[in-house]
Scaffold this active site. Structure first.
Site, PDB file in Angstrom:
ATOM      1  N   GLU A 185     -11.500 -21.945  23.869  1.00 25.88           N
ATOM      2  CA  GLU A 185     -11.563 -20.665  24.589  1.00 25.88           C
ATOM      3  C   GLU A 185     -10.373 -19.781  24.204  1.00 25.88           C
ATOM      4  O   GLU A 185     -10.517 -18.595  23.894  1.00 25.88           O
ATOM      5  CB  GLU A 185     -11.522 -20.897  26.118  1.00 25.88           C
ATOM      6  CG  GLU A 185     -12.754 -21.542  26.701  1.00 25.88           C
ATOM      7  CD  GLU A 185     -12.656 -23.066  26.752  1.00 25.88           C
ATOM      8  OE1 GLU A 185     -11.909 -23.671  25.932  1.00 25.88           O
ATOM      9  OE2 GLU A 185     -13.332 -23.653  27.610  1.00 25.88           O
ATOM     10  N   GLU A 191      -8.026 -32.056  39.568  1.00 27.04           N
ATOM     11  CA  GLU A 191      -7.819 -32.625  38.235  1.00 27.04           C
ATOM     12  C   GLU A 191      -6.856 -33.810  38.323  1.00 27.04           C
ATOM     13  O   GLU A 191      -6.975 -34.776  37.574  1.00 27.04           O
ATOM     14  CB  GLU A 191      -7.276 -31.549  37.280  1.00 27.04           C
ATOM     15  CG  GLU A 191      -7.538 -31.861  35.819  1.00 27.04           C
ATOM     16  CD  GLU A 191      -7.367 -30.653  34.917  1.00 27.04           C
ATOM     17  OE1 GLU A 191      -8.383 -30.083  34.481  1.00 27.04           O
ATOM     18  OE2 GLU A 191      -6.232 -30.272  34.636  1.00 27.04           O
ATOM     19  N   LYS A 222      -0.875 -25.248  25.451  1.00 27.91           N
ATOM     20  CA  LYS A 222      -0.029 -26.410  25.180  1.00 27.91           C
ATOM     21  C   LYS A 222      -0.388 -27.013  23.823  1.00 27.91           C
ATOM     22  O   LYS A 222       0.470 -27.300  23.013  1.00 27.91           O
ATOM     23  CB  LYS A 222      -0.220 -27.426  26.314  1.00 27.91           C
ATOM     24  CG  LYS A 222       0.678 -28.629  26.238  1.00 27.91           C
ATOM     25  CD  LYS A 222       0.529 -29.483  27.499  1.00 27.91           C
ATOM     26  CE  LYS A 222       1.251 -30.810  27.332  1.00 27.91           C
ATOM     27  NZ  LYS A 222       1.125 -31.676  28.508  1.00 27.91           N
ATOM     28  N   HIS A 261     -15.466 -14.228  58.167  1.00 30.09           N
ATOM     29  CA  HIS A 261     -16.722 -13.481  58.288  1.00 30.09           C
ATOM     30  C   HIS A 261     -17.779 -14.035  57.339  1.00 30.09           C
ATOM     31  O   HIS A 261     -18.776 -13.376  57.061  1.00 30.09           O
ATOM     32  CB  HIS A 261     -16.468 -11.999  58.015  1.00 30.09           C
ATOM     33  CG  HIS A 261     -15.473 -11.424  58.976  1.00 30.09           C
ATOM     34  ND1 HIS A 261     -15.839 -10.789  60.140  1.00 30.09           N
ATOM     35  CD2 HIS A 261     -14.110 -11.456  58.979  1.00 30.09           C
ATOM     36  CE1 HIS A 261     -14.748 -10.432  60.801  1.00 30.09           C
ATOM     37  NE2 HIS A 261     -13.689 -10.827  60.119  1.00 30.09           N
ATOM     38  N   LYS A 292     -15.866 -30.876  26.771  1.00 33.96           N
ATOM     39  CA  LYS A 292     -15.290 -30.131  25.644  1.00 33.96           C
ATOM     40  C   LYS A 292     -15.898 -30.628  24.332  1.00 33.96           C
ATOM     41  O   LYS A 292     -16.301 -29.850  23.473  1.00 33.96           O
ATOM     42  CB  LYS A 292     -13.780 -30.383  25.561  1.00 33.96           C
ATOM     43  CG  LYS A 292     -12.914 -29.531  26.442  1.00 33.96           C
ATOM     44  CD  LYS A 292     -11.440 -29.724  26.037  1.00 33.96           C
ATOM     45  CE  LYS A 292     -10.475 -29.142  27.045  1.00 33.96           C
ATOM     46  NZ  LYS A 292      -9.065 -29.337  26.697  1.00 33.96           N
ATOM     47  N   GLY A 319      -0.304 -29.691  31.985  1.00 36.84           N
ATOM     48  CA  GLY A 319      -0.797 -28.307  32.027  1.00 36.84           C
ATOM     49  C   GLY A 319      -0.768 -27.717  33.429  1.00 36.84           C
ATOM     50  O   GLY A 319      -0.262 -26.611  33.652  1.00 36.84           O
ATOM     51  N   ARG A 320      -1.306 -28.461  34.398  1.00 34.75           N
ATOM     52  CA  ARG A 320      -1.408 -27.909  35.750  1.00 34.75           C
ATOM     53  C   ARG A 320      -0.074 -27.925  36.497  1.00 34.75           C
ATOM     54  O   ARG A 320      -0.006 -27.490  37.647  1.00 34.75           O
ATOM     55  CB  ARG A 320      -2.499 -28.659  36.535  1.00 34.75           C
ATOM     56  CG  ARG A 320      -2.316 -30.164  36.575  1.00 34.75           C
ATOM     57  CD  ARG A 320      -3.606 -30.854  37.011  1.00 34.75           C
ATOM     58  NE  ARG A 320      -3.521 -32.311  36.935  1.00 34.75           N
ATOM     59  CZ  ARG A 320      -3.758 -33.007  35.846  1.00 34.75           C
ATOM     60  NH1 ARG A 320      -4.052 -32.402  34.707  1.00 34.75           N
ATOM     61  NH2 ARG A 320      -3.702 -34.335  35.865  1.00 34.75           N
TER      62      ARG A 320
HETATM   63  C1  G6Q Z   1      -4.229 -29.196  32.896  1.00 35.88           C
HETATM   64  C2  G6Q Z   1      -5.293 -29.477  31.958  1.00 35.88           C
HETATM   65  C3  G6Q Z   1      -6.032 -28.279  31.425  1.00 35.88           C
HETATM   66  C4  G6Q Z   1      -5.301 -27.511  30.329  1.00 35.88           C
HETATM   67  C5  G6Q Z   1      -6.272 -26.558  29.661  1.00 35.88           C
HETATM   68  C6  G6Q Z   1      -5.620 -25.719  28.584  1.00 35.88           C
HETATM   69  O1  G6Q Z   1      -3.517 -30.041  33.380  1.00 35.88           O
HETATM   70  O2  G6Q Z   1      -4.808 -30.276  30.958  1.00 35.88           O
HETATM   71  O3  G6Q Z   1      -6.368 -27.373  32.443  1.00 35.88           O
HETATM   72  O4  G6Q Z   1      -4.205 -26.836  30.863  1.00 35.88           O
HETATM   73  O5  G6Q Z   1      -7.357 -27.278  29.105  1.00 35.88           O
HETATM   74  O6  G6Q Z   1      -5.034 -26.514  27.605  1.00 35.88           O
HETATM   75  P1  G6Q Z   1      -4.063 -25.908  26.554  1.00 35.88           P
HETATM   76  O7  G6Q Z   1      -2.855 -25.402  27.250  1.00 35.88           O
HETATM   77  O8  G6Q Z   1      -3.746 -27.023  25.606  1.00 35.88           O
HETATM   78  O9  G6Q Z   1      -4.792 -24.781  25.871  1.00 35.88           O
END
Ligand code: G6Q
Length: 552
Positions: free
Chosen positions: A212, A352, A206, A383, A511, A266-267
């Site tokens: 990462e 989250e 996003k 199990h 972060k 994001g989620r």
């Molecule tokens: C979700 C969070 C988080 C995010 C990641 C990746 O709601 O905001 O999980 O999706 O940190 O972020 P980017 O899409 O910006 O790389």
């Protein structure tokens, strides 16, 4: 801040606790033969059975009162109307617009977002079809055989979970991979054995700044450059982001960049262009069925009365379990191997969103908020950790999910799978008294004394709450329905707790600190005087271990 009406409704529920716990679930069923009918809801081919929860009719009525006191319905309409309910980021929350098939406009700041939603989706789906059907080719003219999504968190978990869940709908010749961890083993292991001339990367971020993802994207770029040449980057990359200028700097051709908007968290972004890997795997028609599944739940969430509203009931039961009965964790057990990543997906969605310590006005939360969410598929979990769920000192409410018919799997296996799912709910509810355990052990040949000695070990308290989701089949539409149900469950909980379910400040601090520690880890000459004693000690020890390795 929680209103007086909310606090009164919560207090009323708390007052009902002892009465409910004084009875056993077994007695609840014996005394009320229509309990299953009363405490279950059917939405065409999906059944939500919550009759094994520790509630009764007065508790349900009090939970409905709580929802009304918290104005869940008015808050829900504010979300659908595009109000900026994510107050700390001043953003609307409109993942529902991405699956809005009503033909009605959805406005943000007075502007209808639907035309852009539809045109972006069409562009993304047409690219997905081109990849599937071999029209998107690598620099050497080969069709793509491997698609690698690079993203993390919300830009990984949704497509990774859904692509695995719907794998029977994907063509066998096109493989999907997901790289998320900055651990070089993740991308290294994924690339091993792949042919760069037939590999397509989707960089999903996003913000297009996540360390990462950017690190993995750079490694992927180097792999393509080395394998097929610098000019090939053009042909082997696509991107999904809201930051189109940053994507352009990476060198991805504009026709392969798919946007979304800051009002998609994001989620909650699987419904947007972030769903591209899923659309490639299952194809545009099935991706649309997936969206329709979500839309059907949106309609149900908006139209069904609270007493018959599945996601609101899920949220209210969670509040009951968390705030009144004091259960700190919640397990999700899909009896579906392909839903193996569903618990992890829900873990992010729920923890989250609702792992918050303050209310909307910044004052401390006045009740416990989101529980720890975890899980693994059944029957494997049975199990392993189910021992504690049956006989441990913690009570862990569970969601059990199962399809009536298998998708591309053996029917006999599936019968056993379903039987196990039903048996677990039954055992957790019914339990086994010490007297019953003693009689069974004696009947099996033990002496009376031995049977009595073993009875405490072999007895089960029962009355352990579960909800069961039983649906016809796990197909794209049903997966869309399941995800949307949990999204609105989370919304309902957040509305009761009066928290911002749509920000995520809790992930920021780590972060920030990782970025400042990265040079200290990489450069053994970097000073550590500014660090706390523990972190400095760890860095010193790390340097020692690395030195020994280099020396030895
Ligand atoms: C979700 C969070 C988080 C995010 C990641 C990746 O709601 O905001 O999980 O999706 O940190 O972020 P980017 O899409 O910006 O790389």
């Amino acid at each position: 801040m929680a209103t007086k009406a909310t606090l009164t409704a919560l207090a009323k529920l708390t007052g009902m606790r002892e009465g409910v716990l004084a009875r056993t679930a077994r007695a609840d069923f014996a005394d009320h033969p229509d309990r299953f009918k009363t405490f279950s809801v059917t939405l065409d081919d999906l059944l939500f059975d919550y009759s094994k929860q520790r509630i009764d009719a007065p508790v349900l009525a009090a939970l409905v009162e709580l929802a009304k006191a918290c104005e869940v319905e008015a808050k829900r309409e504010a979300m659908f109307a595009g109000e900026k309910i994510n107050i700390t980021e001043k953003r609307a929350v409109l993942h529902t617009a991405l699956r809005n098939f009503s033909g009605e406009p959805v406005r943000v700041d007075g502007q209808d977002v639907m035309p852009e939603v539809i045109s972006t989706r069409e562009k993304m789906l047409s690219f997905a079809a081109d990849v599937r059907e071999g029209r998107v080719r690598g620099a050497l003219g080969q069709p793509m055989t491997d698609v690698i999504n690079i993203g993390i968190g919300g830009s990984d978990l949704g497509p990774a979970m859904a692509t695995r869940a719907l794998s029977p709908f994907a063509p066998p010749k096109l493989r999907s991979h997901f790289v998320s961890n900055v651990d070089g083993a993740d991308i290294g292991d994924t690339l091993r054995g792949l042919d760069p001339s037939r590999t397509l990367f989707i960089v999903s971020s996003k913000t297009f700044t996540t360390v990462e993802t950017m690190t993995n994207a750079a490694t992927a770029r180097a792999w393509i450059t080395q394998g097929v040449g610098e000019a090939a980057v053009h042909d082997h990359f696509a991107a999904v982001s809201t930051q189109l200028d940053k994507v352009a700097q990476f060198g991805i051709q504009p026709t392969r960049v798919f946007g979304f908007w800051d009002w998609v968290g994001g989620r909650y972004s699987i419904w947007s262009s972030i769903g591209l890997p899923l659309a490639i795997a299952i194809g545009p028609d099935r991706f649309n069925e997936f969206l329709h599944g979500g839309y059907e739940i949106d309609q149900h969430f908006r139209e069904a009365p609270i007493e018959r509203n599945i996601p609101i009931l899920m949220g209210l039961l969670s509040v009951w379990n968390r705030n009144v009965l004091g259960h700190a964790t919640h397990g999700v057990i899909p009896y579906d191997q392909r839903l193996g990543r569903f618990p992890a997906y829900l873990q992010q969605l729920q923890m989250e969103s609702n792992g918050k310590h303050v209310q909307l006005d910044g004052s401390p939360a006045n009740t416990a908020t989101g529980p720890v969410v975890w899980g693994e598929p059944g029957t494997n979990g049975q199990h392993a950790f189910f021992q504690l769920i049956h006989q441990g000192t913690e009570i862990i409410p569970l969601d059990l999910l199962v399809a009536a018919t298998p998708t591309d799997a053996d029917a006999h296996h599936h019968d056993l799978l379903v039987a196990n799912c039903l048996a677990q709910g039954q055992a957790l509810m019914h339990g086994r008294t010490p007297e019953e355990a003693e009689a069974i052990t004696h009947k099996q040949g033990a002496t009376e004394a031995e049977a009595r000695r073993l009875a405490p070990h072999k007895s089960f308290s029962g009355s352990r709450p579960t909800s069961t989701f039983l649906y016809r089949r796990l197909d794209p539409r049903m997966l869309g329905r399941l995800i949307a149900l949990y999204e609105h469950k989370v919304f309902t909980e957040g509305a009761v707790w009066d928290i911002d379910s749509f920000d995520q400040w809790g992930v920021e601090l780590g972060k920030e600190l990782a970025l400042s520690l990265a040079p200290v880890v990489a450069d053994k000459a970097a000073g550590t005087a500014a660090l706390d004693a523990s972190t400095a000690g760890l860095v010193a020890h790390l340097r020692g271990l690395r030195g020994a390795e280099a020396g030895g």
